[in-house]
Design an enzyme around this catalytic site. Structure first.
Site, PDB file in Angstrom:
ATOM      1  N   HIS A 179       6.575 -27.037   3.001  1.00 37.06           N
ATOM      2  CA  HIS A 179       5.729 -28.103   2.467  1.00 37.06           C
ATOM      3  C   HIS A 179       4.629 -27.543   1.569  1.00 37.06           C
ATOM      4  O   HIS A 179       3.636 -28.225   1.297  1.00 37.06           O
ATOM      5  CB  HIS A 179       5.132 -28.906   3.625  1.00 37.06           C
ATOM      6  CG  HIS A 179       6.169 -29.569   4.470  1.00 37.06           C
ATOM      7  ND1 HIS A 179       6.666 -30.831   4.194  1.00 37.06           N
ATOM      8  CD2 HIS A 179       6.849 -29.132   5.564  1.00 37.06           C
ATOM      9  CE1 HIS A 179       7.585 -31.147   5.094  1.00 37.06           C
ATOM     10  NE2 HIS A 179       7.719 -30.131   5.940  1.00 37.06           N
ATOM     11  N   GLU A 212       0.836  -1.200   0.000  1.00 38.53           N
ATOM     12  CA  GLU A 212       0.000   0.000   0.000  1.00 38.53           C
ATOM     13  C   GLU A 212       0.870   1.248   0.000  1.00 38.53           C
ATOM     14  O   GLU A 212       0.483   2.289  -0.538  1.00 38.53           O
ATOM     15  CB  GLU A 212      -0.926  -0.013   1.218  1.00 38.53           C
ATOM     16  CG  GLU A 212      -2.075   0.982   1.134  1.00 38.53           C
ATOM     17  CD  GLU A 212      -3.118   0.764   2.206  1.00 38.53           C
ATOM     18  OE1 GLU A 212      -4.081   0.004   1.967  1.00 38.53           O
ATOM     19  OE2 GLU A 212      -2.971   1.344   3.304  1.00 38.53           O
ATOM     20  N   LYS A 251     -13.462   1.800  -3.245  1.00 39.93           N
ATOM     21  CA  LYS A 251     -14.547   2.226  -2.362  1.00 39.93           C
ATOM     22  C   LYS A 251     -15.597   3.008  -3.140  1.00 39.93           C
ATOM     23  O   LYS A 251     -16.805   2.810  -2.966  1.00 39.93           O
ATOM     24  CB  LYS A 251     -13.997   3.104  -1.235  1.00 39.93           C
ATOM     25  CG  LYS A 251     -13.134   2.389  -0.210  1.00 39.93           C
ATOM     26  CD  LYS A 251     -12.676   3.390   0.842  1.00 39.93           C
ATOM     27  CE  LYS A 251     -11.746   2.776   1.857  1.00 39.93           C
ATOM     28  NZ  LYS A 251     -11.274   3.778   2.847  1.00 39.93           N
TER      29      LYS A 251
END
Length: 547
Positions: A381, A350, A510
């Site tokens: 793994h 960000e 937004k």
């Protein structure tokens, strides 16, 4: 930034790339002191970047690049409260939240130190009241569970810190709700009692859609169980919108503020850290702040050649811009740091995921890398196969504590550390075809099978990694680690010549979501949307109609 000098150093570094160590095996064989030459310490923190393809010339050129970028000047401006967040005309002073010393901190000509300490003291008094049972729920029962409702910086930081400091928990259990998906708050509330639960609503404006939607759900849950009059005893807020907080039903003495010179992703040090303080207590929370302040002082005063945040940033920039590596993997061999990669995704991506320079022109180099990771040994793994043999080279950052919190499980901690060191060594050394063949023949495999399988067991090596070691993950050390990464992001942002302290990419989504809500609800037509969005909305409505 001296653009001419910077371009000169950039060209020099690009020319130098071919002269940097091509074989890390050979680099270590040729220089028995390589580890000493490419490590730096601050207290018990050690940064080892000796397994990265750099030499003394590389580091010298990078230091000159930092000078051309005016890293020292930018750093001084930040600590002095200059408005280096130019797109929002704001100072960048998260460091002030952990400066508990006698020195003042000035913003717009005013010393904000008193305000910072006032909020911290109020947080401490409230935390003590909740922890001791002085502040009870509406039915007179002690608070046993805290639910923090926030998103982004109001969630990732405190959630990560709460887990990291789990050995120091002696207060109520802490839970975190962030996602607008109703499943998140539903599943969190399912195991809780309204009588013993306190909600902390963290939203500066008290209008964040995700946060306020979840907060309203929580309020309805409390009211249904205990009645409307109980809300005041079961909610607190971290906000500056006092009118909206009061309208929600939260009492004024349960509201804790913060300032626009603290960005969300840098806010865990202040009121956003309230759930952490309640969980571990004010004393441990202050130790967390003290550790961060120690790193601030190190970053401000240590010479570049031994400055951990600067070195971490310089090497990160080298990998991203000169080497062209698109990502970095953060692998804490410390289970309680399992949320660190997610936290760093916001902190780094960000901040430095930007495409224009400070003057608004397109950047000429790559900027922030993709940041990802999981705790070791789990990652071994899962995705370590790609790190060892994939076609992309991805620098790895290992973090590990020399001492665990469980002395009775020392053998397991030794296994953890052995795996961490082994992965670092394997990425660097690799395995040649001759070595693979010899190993297989020594195990009695037939030569024909060896010829067939050996190429699959070759590892190129020369895959960069760095390691951060510390003694033990206590509150002070944890604070130093997080501040180290904050300042690293600042260093890289300075070298990218971007604004690391805004986030307009977040705002765009937004805006569009607000307009799409009535379309999804079926209250407005999707006719003016693009064909893909329109088709997806239609499909959602079809699927809902089949219920």
């Amino acid at each position: 930034m001296d653009k001419s000098a910077f371009q000169k150093q950039l060209a020099a570094l690009r020319d130098h790339r071919s002269a940097a160590p091509a074989s890390m095996r050979q680099a270590f064989a040729a220089d028995p002191q390589r580890f000493q030459a490419f490590t730096a310490t601050d207290g018990d923190l050690l940064l080892d970047w000796s397994k990265c393809a750099v030499d003394a010339t590389t580091m010298d050129l990078l230091e000159k690049l930092a000078a051309a970028a005016d890293l020292e000047g930018r750093r001084a401006a930040m600590f002095a409260g200059k408005k280096i967040n130019i797109t929002e005309d704001r100072a960048v002073l998260h460091t002030a939240l952990r400066n508990l010393s006698g020195t003042g901190v000035t913003v717009d000509g005013q010393d904000v130190k008193a305000d910072v300490l006032s909020v911290l003291d109020a947080m401490g008094a409230f935390a003590d009241a909740i922890r001791s049972g002085k502040a009870l729920g509406a039915t007179g029962k002690k608070i046993t569970d805290i639910v923090n409702i926030g998103i982004g910086g109001s969630d990732l930081g405190p959630a990560m810190a709460t887990l990291a400091l789990a050995p120091y928990h002696d207060g109520p259990r802490a839970h975190y709700v962030s996602n607008i998906d109703g499943a998140h708050i539903h599943d969190t509330l399912k195991g809780l009692s309204a009588e013993t639960t306190l909600f902390i609503v963290a939203s500066k404006t008290f209008t964040t859609v995700e946060t306020m939607t979840n907060a309203q759900t929580a309020r309805d849950w409390v009211q249904k169980a205990l009645g409307k009059q109980a809300v005041g005893k079961h909610f607190a807020a971290v906000s500056t919108a006092l009118d909206l907080v009061a309208k929600f039903g939260i009492e004024a003495d349960r509201v804790f503020g913060f300032w626009d010179w603290v960005g969300g992703r840098y806010s865990v040090w202040g009121a956003i850290g309230l759930p952490v303080m309640i969980a571990v207590g004010p004393r441990n929370f202050r130790a967390f702040l003290d550790g961060a302040h120690e790193m601030d002082q190190h970053f401000r005063t240590a010479p570049l050649a031994g400055n951990l945040p600067a070195l971490l940033g310089l090497v990160g920039w080298w990998h991203r811009v000169i080497c062209g590596y698109p990502a970095r993997a953060v692998i804490p061999y410390d289970q309680r740091l399992s949320r660190l990669p997610a936290y760093l995704q916001q902190l780094d991506m960000e901040s430095n995921g930007k495409g224009v320079t400070l003057d608004g022109t397109p950047v000429a180099t790559p900027t922030g890398p993709l940041v990802w990771g999981e705790p070791g040994t789990n990652g071994q793994h899962a995705f370590f196969q790609l790190l060892h043999q994939g076609t992309d080279f991805i620098p790895v950052e290992f973090l590990a504590a020399a001492v665990g919190h469980e002395p009775e499980l020392k053998h397991q901690h030794d296994l953890l550390l052995a795996n961490c060191l082994a992965q670092s060594e394997a990425l660097m050394k690799g395995r040649t075809l001759d070595e693979a063949r010899a190993q297989m023949l020594a195990k009695g495999m037939k030569p024909a099978d060896v010829d067939k399988i050996a190429p699959h067991r070759v590892f190129s090596g020369n895959r960069p990694s760095l390691t951060i070691l510390y003694r033990k993950l206590d509150p002070r050390t944890f604070g130093r680690l997080i501040a180290l990464y904050e300042h690293r992001v600042f260093v890289e942002g300075t070298l990218f010549n971007i604004n690391s302290f805004d986030q307009w990419g977040v705002e765009l989504g937004k805006e569009l979501a607000t307009g799409l809500l009535p379309v999804v609800e079926g209250k407005e037509s999707a006719a003016n949307r693009d064909a893909s969005t329109r088709g997806l909305v239609e499909r959602i409505h079809q699927l809902r109609g089949s219920e």
